[in-house]
Write a protein that holds these residues in place. Structure first.
Motif, PDB file in Angstrom:
ATOM      1  N   GLU A 276       9.047 123.890 -58.568  1.00  0.00           N
ATOM      2  CA  GLU A 276       9.820 124.137 -59.793  1.00  0.00           C
ATOM      3  C   GLU A 276      11.258 124.553 -59.451  1.00  0.00           C
ATOM      4  O   GLU A 276      12.210 124.127 -60.108  1.00  0.00           O
ATOM      5  CB  GLU A 276       9.139 125.221 -60.622  1.00  0.00           C
ATOM      6  CG  GLU A 276       9.803 125.487 -61.952  1.00  0.00           C
ATOM      7  CD  GLU A 276       9.079 126.562 -62.750  1.00  0.00           C
ATOM      8  OE1 GLU A 276       9.778 127.378 -63.384  1.00  0.00           O
ATOM      9  OE2 GLU A 276       7.832 126.599 -62.736  1.00  0.00           O
ATOM     10  N   LEU A 277      11.400 125.378 -58.434  1.00  0.00           N
ATOM     11  CA  LEU A 277      12.742 125.764 -57.993  1.00  0.00           C
ATOM     12  C   LEU A 277      13.515 124.540 -57.513  1.00  0.00           C
ATOM     13  O   LEU A 277      14.704 124.400 -57.792  1.00  0.00           O
ATOM     14  CB  LEU A 277      12.657 126.812 -56.886  1.00  0.00           C
ATOM     15  CG  LEU A 277      12.065 128.159 -57.289  1.00  0.00           C
ATOM     16  CD1 LEU A 277      11.858 129.032 -56.066  1.00  0.00           C
ATOM     17  CD2 LEU A 277      12.955 128.846 -58.319  1.00  0.00           C
ATOM     18  N   HIS A 278      12.821 123.640 -56.803  1.00  0.00           N
ATOM     19  CA  HIS A 278      13.468 122.434 -56.299  1.00  0.00           C
ATOM     20  C   HIS A 278      14.011 121.594 -57.452  1.00  0.00           C
ATOM     21  O   HIS A 278      15.140 121.086 -57.383  1.00  0.00           O
ATOM     22  CB  HIS A 278      12.489 121.610 -55.450  1.00  0.00           C
ATOM     23  CG  HIS A 278      13.067 120.318 -54.996  1.00  0.00           C
ATOM     24  ND1 HIS A 278      12.666 119.115 -55.526  1.00  0.00           N
ATOM     25  CD2 HIS A 278      14.037 120.026 -54.078  1.00  0.00           C
ATOM     26  CE1 HIS A 278      13.358 118.141 -54.954  1.00  0.00           C
ATOM     27  NE2 HIS A 278      14.192 118.671 -54.069  1.00  0.00           N
ATOM     28  N   VAL A 279      13.248 121.439 -58.509  1.00  0.00           N
ATOM     29  CA  VAL A 279      13.704 120.649 -59.660  1.00  0.00           C
ATOM     30  C   VAL A 279      14.977 121.264 -60.241  1.00  0.00           C
ATOM     31  O   VAL A 279      15.951 120.559 -60.534  1.00  0.00           O
ATOM     32  CB  VAL A 279      12.587 120.544 -60.730  1.00  0.00           C
ATOM     33  CG1 VAL A 279      13.122 119.962 -62.027  1.00  0.00           C
ATOM     34  CG2 VAL A 279      11.428 119.710 -60.213  1.00  0.00           C
ATOM     35  N   ALA A 280      14.989 122.583 -60.395  1.00  0.00           N
ATOM     36  CA  ALA A 280      16.167 123.259 -60.957  1.00  0.00           C
ATOM     37  C   ALA A 280      17.382 123.122 -60.048  1.00  0.00           C
ATOM     38  O   ALA A 280      18.496 122.843 -60.513  1.00  0.00           O
ATOM     39  CB  ALA A 280      15.847 124.732 -61.191  1.00  0.00           C
ATOM     40  N   VAL A 281      17.186 123.300 -58.759  1.00  0.00           N
ATOM     41  CA  VAL A 281      18.299 123.216 -57.811  1.00  0.00           C
ATOM     42  C   VAL A 281      18.785 121.768 -57.680  1.00  0.00           C
ATOM     43  O   VAL A 281      19.983 121.520 -57.584  1.00  0.00           O
ATOM     44  CB  VAL A 281      17.898 123.808 -56.441  1.00  0.00           C
ATOM     45  CG1 VAL A 281      18.982 123.577 -55.407  1.00  0.00           C
ATOM     46  CG2 VAL A 281      17.608 125.296 -56.578  1.00  0.00           C
ATOM     47  N   HIS A 282      17.853 120.830 -57.704  1.00  0.00           N
ATOM     48  CA  HIS A 282      18.206 119.412 -57.579  1.00  0.00           C
ATOM     49  C   HIS A 282      19.127 118.974 -58.715  1.00  0.00           C
ATOM     50  O   HIS A 282      19.985 118.100 -58.531  1.00  0.00           O
ATOM     51  CB  HIS A 282      16.946 118.551 -57.548  1.00  0.00           C
ATOM     52  CG  HIS A 282      17.193 117.135 -57.160  1.00  0.00           C
ATOM     53  ND1 HIS A 282      17.457 116.151 -58.081  1.00  0.00           N
ATOM     54  CD2 HIS A 282      17.234 116.541 -55.939  1.00  0.00           C
ATOM     55  CE1 HIS A 282      17.635 115.008 -57.459  1.00  0.00           C
ATOM     56  NE2 HIS A 282      17.519 115.217 -56.156  1.00  0.00           N
ATOM     57  N   ALA A 283      18.985 119.579 -59.888  1.00  0.00           N
ATOM     58  CA  ALA A 283      19.869 119.252 -61.009  1.00  0.00           C
ATOM     59  C   ALA A 283      21.310 119.668 -60.703  1.00  0.00           C
ATOM     60  O   ALA A 283      22.255 119.036 -61.181  1.00  0.00           O
ATOM     61  CB  ALA A 283      19.377 119.943 -62.280  1.00  0.00           C
ATOM     62  N   ARG A 284      21.486 120.705 -59.892  1.00  0.00           N
ATOM     63  CA  ARG A 284      22.826 121.184 -59.514  1.00  0.00           C
ATOM     64  C   ARG A 284      23.319 120.542 -58.225  1.00  0.00           C
ATOM     65  O   ARG A 284      24.513 120.336 -58.050  1.00  0.00           O
ATOM     66  CB  ARG A 284      22.803 122.700 -59.321  1.00  0.00           C
ATOM     67  CG  ARG A 284      22.680 123.473 -60.611  1.00  0.00           C
ATOM     68  CD  ARG A 284      22.654 124.958 -60.383  1.00  0.00           C
ATOM     69  NE  ARG A 284      23.829 125.464 -59.683  1.00  0.00           N
ATOM     70  CZ  ARG A 284      23.963 126.712 -59.293  1.00  0.00           C
ATOM     71  NH1 ARG A 284      23.005 127.588 -59.536  1.00  0.00           N
ATOM     72  NH2 ARG A 284      25.046 127.100 -58.665  1.00  0.00           N
ATOM     73  N   ILE A 285      22.378 120.305 -57.300  1.00  0.00           N
ATOM     74  CA  ILE A 285      22.735 119.761 -55.990  1.00  0.00           C
ATOM     75  C   ILE A 285      21.850 118.538 -55.738  1.00  0.00           C
ATOM     76  O   ILE A 285      20.802 118.636 -55.099  1.00  0.00           O
ATOM     77  CB  ILE A 285      22.532 120.813 -54.873  1.00  0.00           C
ATOM     78  CG1 ILE A 285      23.285 122.097 -55.188  1.00  0.00           C
ATOM     79  CG2 ILE A 285      22.961 120.244 -53.524  1.00  0.00           C
ATOM     80  CD1 ILE A 285      22.989 123.233 -54.230  1.00  0.00           C
ATOM     81  N   PRO A 286      22.256 117.378 -56.268  1.00  0.00           N
ATOM     82  CA  PRO A 286      21.448 116.174 -56.051  1.00  0.00           C
ATOM     83  C   PRO A 286      21.278 115.911 -54.554  1.00  0.00           C
ATOM     84  O   PRO A 286      22.180 116.118 -53.767  1.00  0.00           O
ATOM     85  CB  PRO A 286      22.272 115.070 -56.715  1.00  0.00           C
ATOM     86  CG  PRO A 286      23.141 115.780 -57.697  1.00  0.00           C
ATOM     87  CD  PRO A 286      23.441 117.116 -57.070  1.00  0.00           C
ATOM     88  N   GLY A 287      20.091 115.503 -54.193  1.00  0.00           N
ATOM     89  CA  GLY A 287      19.835 115.180 -52.796  1.00  0.00           C
ATOM     90  C   GLY A 287      19.254 116.326 -51.987  1.00  0.00           C
ATOM     91  O   GLY A 287      18.839 116.110 -50.847  1.00  0.00           O
ATOM     92  N   ILE A 288      19.203 117.536 -52.531  1.00  0.00           N
ATOM     93  CA  ILE A 288      18.608 118.638 -51.778  1.00  0.00           C
ATOM     94  C   ILE A 288      17.114 118.370 -51.629  1.00  0.00           C
ATOM     95  O   ILE A 288      16.438 117.976 -52.583  1.00  0.00           O
ATOM     96  CB  ILE A 288      18.882 120.008 -52.417  1.00  0.00           C
ATOM     97  CG1 ILE A 288      18.475 121.132 -51.460  1.00  0.00           C
ATOM     98  CG2 ILE A 288      18.203 120.144 -53.774  1.00  0.00           C
ATOM     99  CD1 ILE A 288      18.962 122.519 -51.847  1.00  0.00           C
ATOM    100  N   ALA A 289      16.611 118.542 -50.440  1.00  0.00           N
ATOM    101  CA  ALA A 289      15.202 118.254 -50.164  1.00  0.00           C
ATOM    102  C   ALA A 289      14.322 119.452 -50.514  1.00  0.00           C
ATOM    103  O   ALA A 289      14.752 120.601 -50.408  1.00  0.00           O
ATOM    104  CB  ALA A 289      15.025 117.909 -48.685  1.00  0.00           C
ATOM    105  N   VAL A 290      13.100 119.169 -50.904  1.00  0.00           N
ATOM    106  CA  VAL A 290      12.155 120.245 -51.209  1.00  0.00           C
ATOM    107  C   VAL A 290      11.928 121.117 -49.966  1.00  0.00           C
ATOM    108  O   VAL A 290      11.758 122.335 -50.082  1.00  0.00           O
ATOM    109  CB  VAL A 290      10.833 119.691 -51.798  1.00  0.00           C
ATOM    110  CG1 VAL A 290      10.026 118.950 -50.750  1.00  0.00           C
ATOM    111  CG2 VAL A 290      10.001 120.799 -52.415  1.00  0.00           C
ATOM    112  N   GLN A 291      11.962 120.516 -48.783  1.00  0.00           N
ATOM    113  CA  GLN A 291      11.779 121.292 -47.555  1.00  0.00           C
ATOM    114  C   GLN A 291      12.934 122.281 -47.356  1.00  0.00           C
ATOM    115  O   GLN A 291      12.730 123.370 -46.842  1.00  0.00           O
ATOM    116  CB  GLN A 291      11.653 120.366 -46.339  1.00  0.00           C
ATOM    117  CG  GLN A 291      11.211 121.097 -45.088  1.00  0.00           C
ATOM    118  CD  GLN A 291       9.892 121.849 -45.268  1.00  0.00           C
ATOM    119  OE1 GLN A 291       8.959 121.378 -45.903  1.00  0.00           O
ATOM    120  NE2 GLN A 291       9.826 123.053 -44.720  1.00  0.00           N
ATOM    121  N   THR A 292      14.121 121.902 -47.769  1.00  0.00           N
ATOM    122  CA  THR A 292      15.262 122.816 -47.697  1.00  0.00           C
ATOM    123  C   THR A 292      15.029 124.009 -48.603  1.00  0.00           C
ATOM    124  O   THR A 292      15.299 125.161 -48.225  1.00  0.00           O
ATOM    125  CB  THR A 292      16.565 122.086 -48.081  1.00  0.00           C
ATOM    126  OG1 THR A 292      16.758 120.990 -47.189  1.00  0.00           O
ATOM    127  CG2 THR A 292      17.762 123.012 -48.029  1.00  0.00           C
TER     128      THR A 292
END
Length: 143
Positions: free
Chosen positions: A41-57
């Motif tokens: 869920e955090l990944h989805v929120a962060v991905h909206a701000r930083i496209p391309g960020i990996a879930v592993q990151t």
């Protein structure tokens, strides 16, 4: 558990000895807005701000935040994965709906942690103790 506003993300990171990066700030800010969130869920929120960020990151950052004492892992019975919240440094517990999985903070009834310190440690180093109230939320109970 407190309703105090969260300090600036950069100040929290610096105070914990972590380098301030756009990714760490974004994860910390996402976590502040989503208590009891799984990494996905955090990944989805962060991905909206930083496209391309990996879930592993995001996993790595959450681990960094947890190790630094900024965030804490919430392990609940029957939960499919670990949840994370901003470390409140208080003695609060969690109430978990056994139907929908909703999780809410519950203040300690006595203000201390008497039952969280074992009467005998059997030679083990205690890592975590918690109280979890398992319940059925009103919405699930009505359904």
């Amino acid at each position: 558990m407190t309703s105090d506003p969260m300090p600036d993300a950069a100040d929290l990171l610096r105070g914990a000895g972590l380098r301030v990066t756009m990714q760490r700030r974004a994860v910390l800010e996402a976590l502040a807005g989503r208590p009891h969130a799984p990494v996905d869920e955090l990944h989805v929120a962060v991905h909206a701000r930083i496209p391309g960020i990996a879930v592993q990151t995001v996993h790595g950052i959450v681990n960094d935040l947890t190790n630094a004492g900024i965030a804490q892992r919430v392990s609940l019975p029957g939960a499919a994965c670990a949840l994370y919240e901003i470390a409140a440094n208080d003695n609060h517990h969690h109430m978990q709906c056994v139907v929908c999985g909703r999780v809410e903070d519950v203040a300690c009834a006595v203000g201390e942690a008497p039952c969280l310190h074992p009467s005998h440690d059997h030679g083990m180093r205690l890592l975590e103790a918690s109280v979890t109230y398992r319940a059925v939320c009103a919405a699930c109970d009505a359904a």
